[in-house]
Design an enzyme around this catalytic site. Structure first.
Site, short mmCIF file in Angstrom:
data_model
loop_
_atom_site.label_atom_id
_atom_site.label_comp_id
_atom_site.label_asym_id
_atom_site.label_seq_id
_atom_site.Cartn_x
_atom_site.Cartn_y
_atom_site.Cartn_z
N ARG A 71 10.09 0.89 -4.56
CA ARG A 71 8.95 1.76 -4.84
C ARG A 71 7.77 1.44 -3.92
NH1 ARG A 71 4.99 2.01 -9.65
NH2 ARG A 71 4.32 4.20 -9.64
N HIS A 75 5.76 4.20 -1.56
CA HIS A 75 4.32 4.39 -1.66
C HIS A 75 3.61 3.99 -0.37
CE1 HIS A 75 3.60 5.10 -6.18
NE2 HIS A 75 4.87 5.34 -5.91
N ASN A 100 -1.04 3.71 -8.24
CA ASN A 100 -0.59 2.34 -7.95
C ASN A 100 -1.17 1.28 -8.89
OD1 ASN A 100 0.76 3.45 -5.76
ND2 ASN A 100 -0.84 2.94 -4.30
N HIS A 200 15.03 6.62 -8.61
CA HIS A 200 14.73 6.41 -10.03
C HIS A 200 15.98 6.08 -10.84
CE1 HIS A 200 10.54 8.55 -10.18
NE2 HIS A 200 10.56 7.48 -9.41
#
Length: 327
Positions: A71, A75, A100, A200
């Site tokens: 992740r 990001h 975040n 995910h």
């Protein structure tokens, strides 16, 4: 005169062609064109084994670390390219952005990987951006997912922007159209978007990101699944930090269980279920749900494309020794 005119015209065309070529080459500086699979072959030949061993220890101690590092890479790349800006400390940086703050994890794992890399190749030889790209690849592989060749040679940003993160990262309440647009803005296709969303299949989400989905009306969600989540994430609040697996079937295995869950209307986040809700991605979700190899192949290819996202021209870059601060 006619011949002279043609000659002059040809010269102007030739000059213009060279100018356009120079501009194109300039615009590619620091982008995928500058990345190479052999970038560290001489600079740091032990780089990839060092990253792999550090990540293996981290994932063995806590499988959630693999999902967290993956992740982090998403990001990072979605905000001004893959430049490790997400790792920089500071109240005005990306760590403080709404998507975040109190949510991103894995920073300590990257610190540990970077320390091992510095021990093998001291003096800031390997960028934090490359460490993160390799760590994300190894996280997926260590959790049972595919592997791929990572092109290297990224450099690290000297600054990070909270506002840029808030503007660029799609949220858990995003609809399909917004998701497609967000990925298209990065040069990624709807197929890339759906494949990358398959990340995910590992990890967990906070109650604050799915409370409305499991407690509200009008959501495409399996009633039994929603009822099971409401106990830990009640409508009245007070449990924002409670965690639920994004893929309840196999939460720590990188497989196609996420897509099987979507077909069953068991997507945890609204943005997850939007991939299978009567829209353009339904057929692809069904394909991935029934064919794990197809998902794995598309995911690996999409990760390479996302990993090629470069910082904007003119961004101050360096190779950081400490991933949390500029040199």
């Amino acid at each position: 005169m006619a011949a002279a005119a043609v000659s002059a015209s040809s010269s102007r065309v030739l000059v213009l062609s060279f100018a356009l070529l120079a501009a194109a080459v300039s615009s590619l500086a620091g982008t995928a064109a500058a990345l190479s699979t052999g970038y560290y072959n001489k600079r740091c030949p032990s780089l990839q084994p060092a990253v792999r061993s550090a990540m293996a220890r981290a994932v063995s101690a806590d499988p959630n670390t693999g999902a967290a590092v993956l992740r982090l890479f998403f990001h990072d790349c979605f905000v001004n390219g893959c430049d490790a800006s997400v790792l920089l400390d500071g109240p005005a940086g990306e760590k403080a952005a709404a998507p975040n703050a109190n949510s991103l994890r894995g920073y300590e794992a990257i610190d540990s990987v970077k320390s091992q890399v510095e021990a093998a190749c001291p003096g800031g030889v390997v960028s934090c951006a490359d460490v993160l790209a390799l760590a994300a690849r190894d996280a997926v592989s260590l959790l049972g997912g595919p592997s791929w060749t990572v092109r290297l040679g990224r450099r690290d940003a000297r600054a990070a922007s909270r506002d840029a993160a808030n503007a660029n990262l799609p949220g858990p309440g995003s609809g399909l159209q917004a998701l497609v647009a967000a990925f298209a803005a990065k040069g990624l296709s709807p197929r890339d978007m759906t494949a990358l969303s398959g990340a995910h299949t590992v990890g967990r989400a906070r109650c604050a990101t799915f409370r409305g989905r499991v407690n509200g009306g009008g959501e495409a969600i399996n009633a039994t699944y929603a009822a099971g989540l409401r106990g830990a994430c009640p409508a009245g609040g007070g449990a924002d930090g409670a965690l639920a697996p994004l893929d309840a079937e196999t939460p720590d295995a990188f497989d196609n269980g996420y897509f099987r869950a979507l077909v069953q209307r068991r997507g945890l986040l609204h943005s997850d279920q939007e991939l299978y809700n009567g829209g353009s991605q339904d057929a692809l979700v069904r394909k991935y749900a029934s064919n794990g190899a197809a998902f794995a192949g598309d995911f690996a290819r999409a990760m390479v494309r996302m990993g090629n996202l470069a910082p904007a021209p003119g961004t101050p870059l360096e190779v950081r020794v400490n991933c949390r601060r500029p040199n």
